[in-house]
Design a protein around this motif. Structure first.
Motif, PDB file in Angstrom:
ATOM      1  N   SER A 187     -13.093 -38.280  43.177  1.00 39.56           N
ATOM      2  CA  SER A 187     -12.935 -37.317  44.266  1.00 39.56           C
ATOM      3  C   SER A 187     -13.757 -37.695  45.489  1.00 39.56           C
ATOM      4  O   SER A 187     -14.678 -38.496  45.446  1.00 39.56           O
ATOM      5  N   ARG A 237     -10.565 -34.719  48.360  1.00 39.76           N
ATOM      6  CA  ARG A 237      -9.701 -35.420  47.411  1.00 39.76           C
ATOM      7  C   ARG A 237      -9.999 -34.944  46.000  1.00 39.76           C
ATOM      8  O   ARG A 237     -11.164 -34.789  45.622  1.00 39.76           O
ATOM      9  N   ALA A 238      -8.964 -34.707  45.227  1.00 41.16           N
ATOM     10  CA  ALA A 238      -9.142 -34.199  43.872  1.00 41.16           C
ATOM     11  C   ALA A 238      -9.740 -35.262  42.959  1.00 41.16           C
ATOM     12  O   ALA A 238      -9.705 -36.457  43.250  1.00 41.16           O
TER      13      ALA A 238
END
Length: 585
Positions: free
Chosen positions: A63, A67-68
């Motif tokens: 991440s 952002r995951a």
């Protein structure tokens, strides 16, 4: 000849770098599987091998704030300037960062460190608050006259004279200033803050404080990384700590200095600090041929406010002085001596003096004896220096690593751990800061654990050419001054009569109008902040007033009480303040 040599050297660096990039491994593999349905039609199912598909299941998404995935976990070996800068860069990007530092606790030790304009640009790009705090503690040298003086012809008055060739035709023209460095002009070329110095303790405290704001527990003191076990692509690394415990991370950054335990294992160098019988090689590092003594004092010379730093040249040695703020002058004396010739305690790589023939020898007197016939300006500085403050180290550096990457698996080296260099250009710390910034950018672009190893290799490839050029220039500066420079020839006296003297004389215009402008323009050419010309000018004007006030306070205290430097002056931990101004505070 000088230009041709430099061009050939840079061409060699570029060629060698290109060779280093040949035969880089690729992971792309294609396979075609046939399947039969009731129409017996072949279809292309995949461009990946079965093994790669299976391995992919073990990779994890990483991440960033936008952002995951989970945070990248980074272990940093060493809490010096490079390691702390890397920690701050990575923490700001949302990484899970832990610094493992060998010292039990951070204390105020270490002397002034030079930050050139390129490093200041990086700090500005990393964090505005960090940059502003550094500037509050900064002493500019690049705004003033810096250059090379004749160590024999300087008349002892610390006068400011021209560096032209008038003295050749006019016997009354002074010949003490040989060449002046275009530090200000090159900084102005890019619109950057000017080169200067900051006390290492101040810098470390600022970096630690900024990191702590993000993660109060980011650093582990008194438990350094001794070795590691790399688990392969996508599987991270285990770091083995001094107390026998372990820790897991996605990436291990070796920022543990010239005698790096991480490099020792990565390059198979045997024991840490393992030294050859002749002392010319130590743990993969070569003895440069030079030893350096260093000291610090508080003294108001006639040129204190007009000069930044000066290099006095003479036969087989050179002597450097620099304003480091608060009325202090720091000096270095470089000698071409075998390793181990003299020793003095130092947190900077020196050793105890117990094995010396005379452990109580006055090192100031010793250094003065090696400058017989030199300018009184050198002796004035030395006479004002308490002998117990003098420190020493034999200088080792490393050749560029064109044939070995700085990265192996999930482990990467940076700073002095992989490209220790001579201190002549003051770029050691600057290049470590550049490393920290570039490495953080590469890791921030890593979206999955499967990409870590490839991006570590990208970091190496992006940095190797620039760092190698700086290493080359840093070593060249010493070799030229010691082995090729001498007192310049003059038609009006007999001080410079050797072939080196004639060569030094003829190099003067080449150095002044070509070599030094190109050198400093190249060093400053890395500036991720872009031009900050107005900020640079404002900082300089603000600093001038502050600098004079602090220096005058220190000079007044010296007049009342004398120079008060207790214990090692700046490379080693001191229980009492190192300078008179610190004592006053």
């Amino acid at each position: 000849m000088k230009i041709q040599c430099l061009q050939l050297a840079l061409l060699s660096l570029s060629t060698a770098t290109s060779l280093a990039f040949v035969n880089q491994p690729t992971s792309f593999a294609a396979s075609v599987k046939s399947v039969s349905d009731n129409k017996s039609k072949n279809v292309l199912l995949s461009m990946s091998s079965t093994s790669e598909m299976e391995d992919a299941a073990t990779f994890e998404e990483l991440s960033l704030p936008a952002r995951a995935g989970r945070p990248l976990k980074v272990a940093i070996a060493g809490g010096g300037v490079g390691g702390l800068t890397a920690a701050l860069c990575m923490l700001k990007k949302g990484f899970d960062v832990t610094v493992y530092e060998k010292t039990a606790a951070f204390a105020r030790f270490g002397g002034p460190i030079q930050f050139a304009s390129n490093a200041l640009s990086v700090l500005k790009e990393i964090d505005d608050e960090l940059f502003d705090r550094v500037m509050e503690k900064f002493t500019f040298t690049g705004t003033r006259v810096c250059g090379i003086k004749d160590g024999l012809r300087s008349d002892g008055s610390f006068r400011m004279t021209d560096d032209a060739l008038d003295y050749v035709f006019n016997p009354d023209a002074p010949a003490d200033w040989f060449v002046k460095f275009p530090l200000k002009e090159c900084a102005d070329l890019y619109g950057l803050p000017y080169t200067g110095v900051i006390d290492r303790p101040d810098l470390q405290e600022i970096l630690i404080d900024e990191c702590t704001k993000i993660n109060p527990n980011f650093i582990k003191n008194g438990n350094p990384v001794e070795s590691y076990t790399d688990h392969g692509k996508g599987n991270g690394v285990t770091v083995n700590l001094a107390d026998g415990s372990t820790a897991d991370a996605d990436v291990l950054v070796g920022s543990d200095g010239i005698w790096s335990a991480i490099r020792c294992q990565m390059y198979g160098e045997g024991d840490i600090k393992k030294t050859s019988a002749n002392k010319l090689k130590r743990q993969g590092c070569d003895y440069s041929g030079y030893t350096v003594f260093a000291g610090e004092t508080v003294i108001k010379t006639e040129d204190y406010y007009e000069t930044g730093y000066k290099v006095y040249i003479g036969p087989k040695r050179y002597f450097v002085t620099s304003d480091v703020g608060q009325g202090r002058v720091q000096w270095y004396a470089f000698f071409a001596l075998p390793p181990g010739s003299k020793k003095a305690p130092s947190g900077w790589g020196g050793s105890t003096r117990d094995e010396q023939a005379d452990p109580g020898e006055n090192l100031v007197d010793y250094i003065k004896s090696l400058h017989e016939g030199w300018s009184d300006e050198v002796f004035t500085i030395l006479d004002a220096t308490p002998p117990e403050s003098v420190e020493q180290r034999d200088l080792y550096d490393r050749a560029p690593e064109f044939l070995r990457s700085w990265a192996d698996g999930n482990v990467v080296l940076m700073g002095d751990a992989v490209h220790a260099m001579m201190p002549n250009l003051g770029q050691g710390g600057c290049q470590a800061i550049e490393d920290a910034y570039v490495l953080s950018e590469k890791l921030a672009a890593t979206k999955s654990t499967k990409d870590i190893q490839g991006n570590l290799q990208k970091f190496y490839r992006e940095r190797i050419l620039r760092v190698s050029i700086v290493q080359f220039l840093s070593r060249l500066a010493s070799d030229l001054i010691i082995n090729a420079f001498d007192t310049p020839w003059s038609p009006h006296d007999n001080l410079g009569q050797t072939w080196k003297s004639y060569l030094t004389f003829f190099w003067k215009p080449v150095l002044q109008y070509m070599i030094f402008p190109l050198q400093f323009a190249y060093l400053y050419s890395y500036y991720p902040s872009g031009s900050i010309r107005e900020i640079a000018a404002e900082l300089n004007e603000k600093w001038k007033t502050k600098h004079m006030e602090e220096a005058e306070d220190a000079f007044a205290l010296v007049r009342e009480e004398g120079v008060q430097i207790s214990g090692p002056s700046f490379f080693q931990k001191a229980e009492t303040p190192e300078t008179v101004l610190a004592a006053k505070k």
